[in-house]
Design a protein around this motif. Structure first.
Motif, PDB file in Angstrom:
ATOM      1  N   ARG A  41     -29.029   5.858  23.290  1.00  0.00           N
ATOM      2  CA  ARG A  41     -28.044   5.090  24.047  1.00  0.00           C
ATOM      3  C   ARG A  41     -27.523   5.910  25.230  1.00  0.00           C
ATOM      4  O   ARG A  41     -27.168   7.075  25.069  1.00  0.00           O
ATOM      5  CB  ARG A  41     -26.877   4.737  23.115  1.00  0.00           C
ATOM      6  CG  ARG A  41     -25.948   3.686  23.699  1.00  0.00           C
ATOM      7  CD  ARG A  41     -24.742   3.572  22.841  1.00  0.00           C
ATOM      8  NE  ARG A  41     -25.168   3.315  21.439  1.00  0.00           N
ATOM      9  CZ  ARG A  41     -24.689   2.329  20.713  1.00  0.00           C
ATOM     10  NH1 ARG A  41     -23.770   1.540  21.183  1.00  0.00           N
ATOM     11  NH2 ARG A  41     -25.106   2.153  19.478  1.00  0.00           N
ATOM     12  N   GLY A  42     -27.548   5.315  26.397  1.00  0.00           N
ATOM     13  CA  GLY A  42     -26.979   5.957  27.578  1.00  0.00           C
ATOM     14  C   GLY A  42     -27.876   6.992  28.223  1.00  0.00           C
ATOM     15  O   GLY A  42     -27.520   7.566  29.237  1.00  0.00           O
ATOM     16  N   CYS A  43     -29.050   7.252  27.641  1.00  0.00           N
ATOM     17  CA  CYS A  43     -29.950   8.267  28.200  1.00  0.00           C
ATOM     18  C   CYS A  43     -30.931   7.570  29.142  1.00  0.00           C
ATOM     19  O   CYS A  43     -31.559   6.589  28.775  1.00  0.00           O
ATOM     20  CB  CYS A  43     -30.700   9.003  27.106  1.00  0.00           C
ATOM     21  SG  CYS A  43     -31.785  10.286  27.750  1.00  0.00           S
ATOM     22  N   LYS A  44     -31.071   8.104  30.382  1.00  0.00           N
ATOM     23  CA  LYS A  44     -31.899   7.439  31.382  1.00  0.00           C
ATOM     24  C   LYS A  44     -33.215   8.180  31.615  1.00  0.00           C
ATOM     25  O   LYS A  44     -33.976   7.865  32.509  1.00  0.00           O
ATOM     26  CB  LYS A  44     -31.143   7.359  32.719  1.00  0.00           C
ATOM     27  CG  LYS A  44     -29.901   6.483  32.686  1.00  0.00           C
ATOM     28  CD  LYS A  44     -30.257   5.024  32.915  1.00  0.00           C
ATOM     29  CE  LYS A  44     -29.046   4.230  33.392  1.00  0.00           C
ATOM     30  NZ  LYS A  44     -27.989   4.191  32.349  1.00  0.00           N
ATOM     31  N   HIS A  53     -38.119   8.897  22.295  1.00  0.00           N
ATOM     32  CA  HIS A  53     -37.008   9.603  22.930  1.00  0.00           C
ATOM     33  C   HIS A  53     -37.496  10.651  23.911  1.00  0.00           C
ATOM     34  O   HIS A  53     -38.643  11.091  23.832  1.00  0.00           O
ATOM     35  CB  HIS A  53     -36.141  10.278  21.863  1.00  0.00           C
ATOM     36  CG  HIS A  53     -35.461   9.282  20.956  1.00  0.00           C
ATOM     37  ND1 HIS A  53     -36.015   8.905  19.757  1.00  0.00           N
ATOM     38  CD2 HIS A  53     -34.307   8.600  21.098  1.00  0.00           C
ATOM     39  CE1 HIS A  53     -35.212   8.017  19.182  1.00  0.00           C
ATOM     40  NE2 HIS A  53     -34.172   7.805  19.980  1.00  0.00           N
ATOM     41  N   CYS A  57     -33.420  14.615  23.781  1.00  0.00           N
ATOM     42  CA  CYS A  57     -32.859  13.830  22.676  1.00  0.00           C
ATOM     43  C   CYS A  57     -33.662  14.044  21.401  1.00  0.00           C
ATOM     44  O   CYS A  57     -33.102  14.105  20.307  1.00  0.00           O
ATOM     45  CB  CYS A  57     -32.823  12.344  23.034  1.00  0.00           C
ATOM     46  SG  CYS A  57     -31.612  11.961  24.312  1.00  0.00           S
TER      47      CYS A  57
END
Ligand SMILES: [Zn+2]
Ligand SMILES: [Zn+2]
Length: 220
Positions: A41-44, A53, A57
């Protein structure tokens, strides 16, 4: 929302990550066909090749898992060590039982499985089933043991190859996340072949150089 669009949209073709199977069948490193976003979540950032991932992450998740399971992991390591000791004891005990059975005559020595010779040595496959001993002459027992050693060596080589494959996949994905200047520096290092030659990005040695340079840049 965006993930949905990616999965269904016309870009789908580019989302797929190509398998890096053969050392000499590698795609050129620029651009690498890695077009999937990290599922955290929130990782671009982009996901690792073949993973959900990004490198950061994924590493964090592995660290968290190891931390949460520290106790179980320690117990498992201890158990594994104890089992190895038991293994050796079980083999000794099986050999002793076989010798005793031969002396008492409750078990008869057979002939060589492969040639029928009567000069034989017993080969116990499974200590718990020592009565299923395989009788073999010295020569054929030797051949059998060599065959097993070769198979074990092959398994070890396969494991080493798989480890290199994983390391390479992770490193190539991580390099993709680097700033362009740093990436260019690594590509230039990777292209340096023996005796001043230039390696092409498809060459196995280029990829090895690239991964080595990347690891060196982490250490330095
Ligand atoms: Zn991420
Ligand atoms: Zn034989």
């Amino acid at each position: 929302m965006r993930q949905d669009r990616l999965r269904r949209g016309p870009k789908h073709r580019f989302v797929r990550i190509r398998a890096l199977d053969e050392l000499d069948d590698l795609p050129p490193p620029s651009p690498l066909p890695l077009f999937r976003f990290c599922a955290a979540r929130g990782c671009k950032r982009r996901a690792r090749s073949g993973g959900r991932h990004c490198v950061g992450c994924h590493a964090a998740a592995v660290r968290r898992w190891r931390e949460d399971h520290r106790r179980e992991l320690a117990v498992r390591r201890r158990d594994a060590a104890a089992v190895r000791g038991d293994d050796a004891r079980a083999r000794d005990s099986a050999r002793a039982k076989l010798a005793m059975a031969l002396r008492r005559g409750t078990l008869e020595q057979g002939r060589c499985r492969d040639c029928g010779d009567s000069e034989v040595i017993g080969l116990i496959e499974e200590p718990a089933r020592w009565r299923d001993v395989v009788w073999m002459c010295r020569e054929h027992r030797q051949a059998e043991l060599e065959r097993r050693r070769d198979a074990a060596a092959q398994r070890a080589a396969d494991a080493k190859q798989a480890a290199w494959y994983d390391e390479r996949t992770l490193a190539l994905a991580a390099i993709e996340l680097l700033p362009p200047a740093e990436r260019a520096r690594l590509y230039a290092l990777a292209a340096r072949g023996p005796a001043g030659t230039q390696l092409s990005p498809g060459a196995p040695l280029y990829v090895m150089n690239l991964v080595r340079s990347y690891k060196a840049s982490l250490a330095g």
